[in-house]
Each structure stands twice: as C-alpha cells, then as structure tokens.
Design a protein around this motif. Sequence first.
Motif, mmCIF file in Angstrom:
data_model
loop_
_atom_site.group_PDB
_atom_site.id
_atom_site.type_symbol
_atom_site.label_atom_id
_atom_site.label_comp_id
_atom_site.label_asym_id
_atom_site.label_seq_id
_atom_site.Cartn_x
_atom_site.Cartn_y
_atom_site.Cartn_z
ATOM 1 N N ALA B 343 0.849 -1.197 0.000
ATOM 2 C CA ALA B 343 0.000 0.000 0.000
ATOM 3 C C ALA B 343 0.883 1.245 0.000
ATOM 4 O O ALA B 343 0.635 2.205 -0.739
ATOM 5 C CB ALA B 343 -0.925 -0.013 1.212
ATOM 6 N N GLU B 344 1.947 1.210 0.795
ATOM 7 C CA GLU B 344 2.841 2.369 0.881
ATOM 8 C C GLU B 344 3.559 2.606 -0.457
ATOM 9 O O GLU B 344 3.728 3.753 -0.885
ATOM 10 C CB GLU B 344 3.863 2.143 2.000
ATOM 11 C CG GLU B 344 4.612 3.410 2.330
ATOM 12 C CD GLU B 344 5.542 3.254 3.526
ATOM 13 O OE1 GLU B 344 5.353 2.311 4.321
ATOM 14 O OE2 GLU B 344 6.457 4.079 3.640
ATOM 15 N N ILE B 345 3.957 1.518 -1.094
ATOM 16 C CA ILE B 345 4.620 1.647 -2.404
ATOM 17 C C ILE B 345 3.700 2.358 -3.402
ATOM 18 O O ILE B 345 4.108 3.294 -4.089
ATOM 19 C CB ILE B 345 5.035 0.256 -2.947
ATOM 20 C CG1 ILE B 345 6.166 -0.324 -2.099
ATOM 21 C CG2 ILE B 345 5.442 0.337 -4.428
ATOM 22 C CD1 ILE B 345 6.507 -1.775 -2.413
ATOM 23 N N PHE B 346 2.441 1.927 -3.431
ATOM 24 C CA PHE B 346 1.495 2.522 -4.393
ATOM 25 C C PHE B 346 1.230 3.997 -4.064
ATOM 26 O O PHE B 346 1.267 4.856 -4.942
ATOM 27 C CB PHE B 346 0.173 1.741 -4.411
ATOM 28 C CG PHE B 346 0.303 0.361 -4.999
ATOM 29 C CD1 PHE B 346 0.792 0.181 -6.286
ATOM 30 C CD2 PHE B 346 -0.065 -0.766 -4.272
ATOM 31 C CE1 PHE B 346 0.913 -1.088 -6.840
ATOM 32 C CE2 PHE B 346 0.045 -2.041 -4.814
ATOM 33 C CZ PHE B 346 0.539 -2.211 -6.101
ATOM 34 N N VAL B 347 0.950 4.265 -2.794
ATOM 35 C CA VAL B 347 0.594 5.639 -2.414
ATOM 36 C C VAL B 347 1.793 6.567 -2.605
ATOM 37 O O VAL B 347 1.655 7.690 -3.102
ATOM 38 C CB VAL B 347 0.047 5.680 -0.966
ATOM 39 C CG1 VAL B 347 -0.188 7.119 -0.527
ATOM 40 C CG2 VAL B 347 -1.256 4.881 -0.870
ATOM 41 N N THR B 348 2.971 6.094 -2.249
ATOM 42 C CA THR B 348 4.183 6.904 -2.437
ATOM 43 C C THR B 348 4.413 7.210 -3.917
ATOM 44 O O THR B 348 4.902 8.275 -4.290
ATOM 45 C CB THR B 348 5.412 6.164 -1.859
ATOM 46 O OG1 THR B 348 5.120 5.781 -0.514
ATOM 47 C CG2 THR B 348 6.645 7.044 -1.864
ATOM 48 N N ALA B 349 4.049 6.256 -4.766
ATOM 49 C CA ALA B 349 4.242 6.456 -6.214
ATOM 50 C C ALA B 349 3.218 7.430 -6.789
ATOM 51 O O ALA B 349 3.364 7.887 -7.921
ATOM 52 C CB ALA B 349 4.146 5.122 -6.925
ATOM 53 N N GLY B 350 2.182 7.731 -5.984
ATOM 54 C CA GLY B 350 1.160 8.671 -6.472
ATOM 55 C C GLY B 350 -0.079 7.970 -6.991
ATOM 56 O O GLY B 350 -0.813 8.511 -7.818
ATOM 57 N N ALA B 351 -0.302 6.741 -6.513
ATOM 58 C CA ALA B 351 -1.495 5.996 -6.933
ATOM 59 C C ALA B 351 -2.562 6.061 -5.850
ATOM 60 O O ALA B 351 -2.272 6.369 -4.697
ATOM 61 C CB ALA B 351 -1.131 4.538 -7.211
ATOM 62 N N VAL B 352 -3.790 5.760 -6.235
ATOM 63 C CA VAL B 352 -4.896 5.623 -5.283
ATOM 64 C C VAL B 352 -4.885 4.186 -4.772
ATOM 65 O O VAL B 352 -4.704 3.262 -5.556
ATOM 66 C CB VAL B 352 -6.237 5.899 -6.011
ATOM 67 C CG1 VAL B 352 -7.423 5.454 -5.158
ATOM 68 C CG2 VAL B 352 -6.352 7.362 -6.378
#
Lengths: 165, 418
Positions: B343-352
């Motif tokens: 989840a952190e990888i996705f959110v850090t990348a700018g994803a929902v």
Amino acid sequence: MILKGNAWKFGDNIDTDAIIPARYLNTSDPQELAKHVMEDADRDFPSKMKAGDLIVAEANFGCGSSREHAPIAIKASGLQAVVAKSFARIFYRNAFNIGLPIFESEEAPDKISEGDVIEIDADKGVIRNITKGEEYAAKPIPPFMQELISAGGLIEWTKRRLKAS
Amino acid sequence: MTITEKILAAHCGKKKVSPGELINAKVDLILANDITAPIAITEFKKIGAKNVFDKDRVAFIPDHFAPQKDIKAAEQCKMLRDFSKDYDLGLYFEVGRMGVEHALLPEQGLVGPGDLVIGADSHTCTYGGLGAFATGVGSTDVASAMATGECWFKVPESMKFIYFGKLKKWVGGKDLILHTIGDIGVDGALYRAMEFMGETISSLPMYARLTMCNMAIEAGGKNGIITPDSITEQYVKGRAKRGYTFYSSDKDAKYVEVREYDCSKIPLTVSCPHLPSNTKPAAELSHVTIDQVVVGSCTNGRIEDLREAAEIIKGKKVHPDVRMIVIPATQQIYLDAMKEGLAEIFVTAGAVFSTPTCGPCLGGHMGILAKGEKAIATTNRNFVGRMGHPESEVYLSNPAVAAASAVKGKIATPDEVV
C-alpha cells in the motif's frame, strides 16, 4: 404465437453493456431500464424505436455480463423479439426465463434489411419477410424451453415443480 | 467423461452424462451481488417459498456499486441486507467485510474442488481454477435455485486447451487467457466447457489459474476448469469450509476440439478496444498514451497481482498525466498489502489505494473515464462504454504491464521500466 413488426439491424457480438450500460444498473425498474435500451450500440435507438419493433442481429447477441436487466430492458421497451445468428448462453437462458421471445436463424440476419416488416410464426419456426416476400427458417426451440414458455417463465415453472413435489 | 461431465453427473445422481443432455442438478453454493440480487429477491418472493433451500449456501455480496455509490445503489444494497436478515442468511458480507465476490469466496474457502456453483454474475466461472464446475446464470435462475437448491443445465461439450513450454518473464495467467481468447474469438467456446491443461498449467499458481478460468466467459464458455492437483490441495487445505472432491477427466474423455499453445512464444498480451479477442503484443502498443490505470477486479485483484504491480512501480512515480487506481479485491488482501508495504509503495508512487469494490471495472464508480480518455486495466472487458463514456477506450493487460504503463504514461512492458 405470431409476432409482427419492423426490423432494426445490429451486428456481431452485441454485448450486454451495449444493450443496457452498467451506469444505469443502480435500479432494476424495467421502465427505467427501457429508457436506455441499446443506447451504447446506437445512441438514438431508445427515441427512434417503437413498441412492437424487432431486433435482428448477427452472431453472439448478448455476450458479456449475466445481467438479466438486458432482456428486461428489451422486453419492457416494447420490442417484441430478437432474431440473431446465435446468442451468448447466459442471455439465452435469461430470455427464456423471463419470457422474451428469441429466435436463432442463420439466414434471416443476412437477408433482412433495416425497416423490413417481419412476421414470426413462433410455433412453426418460420420468419417471414413481408417487405421482401421471403421466408427463413428459425432453429426449433428445444422441448425444455417450450416447457418454460408454456409455463409462463422459470418462476411459474418452479412454482409448479414445488407444488408437485 | 470429462471433469465437467463428472461433476455434473455427481450432482444429478447419475453415473454418466453426455453433452447435450438436459439435467436438473443440485447446487453447492449460489451467489448474487448488489446488481443481480435485487431481481433475484423479487422473483424469489413470487415463488412463495417460506425459506431458502439452505441458509448457509446462499451468498449475497454487495461489491459492484458498494461502498454504496449513490442513493439508488444504497437502496439496492439495502435489499440484500434486509433479505439476509429476514431469511437468516449465513453468507451475507457487509461493506468492510466483503470483497469482490470471485476473489472473496475462494479465499474464504466457501467454494472448493468438485463443487457445483452458480452465481448471478458472469465471472462465476472463476472457481473452475479450483476444479469446481461454476457458471454464471441470471437472477431468475438464482431465485429458482434459492427455493429448490437445483438448477437446469445442458451438459456442455468440452474443448481441451494444452499449454506447454516455459513462460517468458512477466508473462502469466492473464496473458495465457487473453492469447487464447484472441485465438478462438469471443464466441470461440460458446456453450462449451474450456478445460485448461498441460505442463505449464500444472506449475501455474492458484491465483493465475483463477485468472484464467475467470475469463472463460469472454470466449463465450459455459465454464473454465483445471484438474485439481497438489497446488489445489495446498490452497484449499485448512481453508475449505466444506468437504471437497478431486475429479479428473478420463483418458478416453471426448473433446470437440483440442488446441495447443507453446507458452515460450506467448508475449505479454493486451486486448485492444472494444473486444477481449482483439489482442496484440504489448510491445507493439507503445504509441498508445493513457489517462488511467486500474489494477484490481475479480480477474487480477489478488495479493500476488498487487505484488507484481508493486515490484514494477516501487521507487518510481506514476506519470504526471496518469491516474493509477489500485483496488485490492478483499479486506484480507487489503490487510496483507498494508503489512507487506505494498500500500505504501502505491501511495508513495502517487497511486490511489482503494477499498475493495468492482467499481471502475464495469463503469460503476471509483474511476470513470471521460469522453476520449483511454485506460489500461487488469480487468476483464473492454466493450464500448465499459469503464465510462461510450467514447472512452479500455485496454486489458496483466498487472505488470499495467504498472509499467502507469510509469510511462503509455502502454509499456515491464522491461522498459525496471
């Protein structure tokens, strides 16, 4: 049963999203669904079709989702029947279950033009093109499907079975 | 007999069934969602049955327009909740405990090998990955089965699909099934059972088998099915809530058609608008710019799918012109993705990173496309208007290709990114 009406032509693989887009599936009210019938196949279709008309399509009509809203939208809009070269299997089940007349014919979709007046003799399995003076054969309706039709759909058929057991 | 025929025979009390035969078979589980259950409930009440045939074998899962996207959707979800209370259903999954139905039921051990499952959702065929006969039906079929515990079937002819050879890097179950649909067409398996086998399938993990069987319907198939083996045993052990049976096809079982695929030659595959059969190698589509990426759905929303996407996007950014929406398919997957740091990888990348829902897959909510917009998604259909405006476009791919495309802003292969 004789069904007579004007033909509207559609192509191959008319999917259930084209018949009734998912954006309208937050209701199952037949009249609401009917307002959007075939909308993503032809934006103007709901306004230009008339009750009593028929759909004539190519192969694999009703592919995609299991939504019964698709045959419901067609039936509630007043369209009398669908003729196609073949139907996707869930749509096929659903149509018989809810009592929308559908007919498989290899020949009819090739020969019928948009606007032709079509008369279907459901009992004899004959599709007559009144405009062109032609006749095409419809595939016979399997015995079990005939049983569903004469019972008045799957719910009535199930009621009878439960009563009998 | 084939595995499909054996399961059907076992459920209608016959020693043998043959293709074309009409049977009334007992069902092990029935499911419906917030779009299809309301009609099933209305029709069920017309039958006048006092109770459902078995309160622990009817599953209601509000997942399509849930969490409730608008008032009408809320009314539909409420019908499921009220019915489940009134009839004391044991398998109602409230928002916060639900998931995308075809990811949820296998995960919870509610469907298993040898089962006969019907669902008012076309992707019910997913459970064939476990060696079950599972098929989509309409709401009225579900209503009838809720009352009787039975459903009518025409025994399908079976098609055999043999996969051999080593998969190329990043190529997985999604590519195999898209390639197969591209080969036979969207009605290439109409009314038929699709039996997937061969050495490549024998070593294919469960999540990828579920992905393959999930899309049998996109070839018109009645069901997709894979013979259960040690991988199946490992998946269901300690998970199955009921007993299960491993069936397999006889050596002399009859097939109407056999197709073979050399997997070492199958590329990363993308289905272009507007049919799942309109496949092209991903590498040939680098000219297609995209506005949105969706990773999720009953096809590719499992934890392994999320890991694959995260591996690509870790430490990178979603392209400035792209919205990336990641949707774990169940609450358990959501939790696992948090624990594993995905989840952190996705959110850090700018994803929902969204709560479980079918949402954008069917153009419901949580990522609808505007006129002219293009998306690449790990979902299962790319029909006209499927994810939003009738003039938007959807490309279908595996999670790695979707994630690579999110970084590049155009359709890309993982090797271009990692």
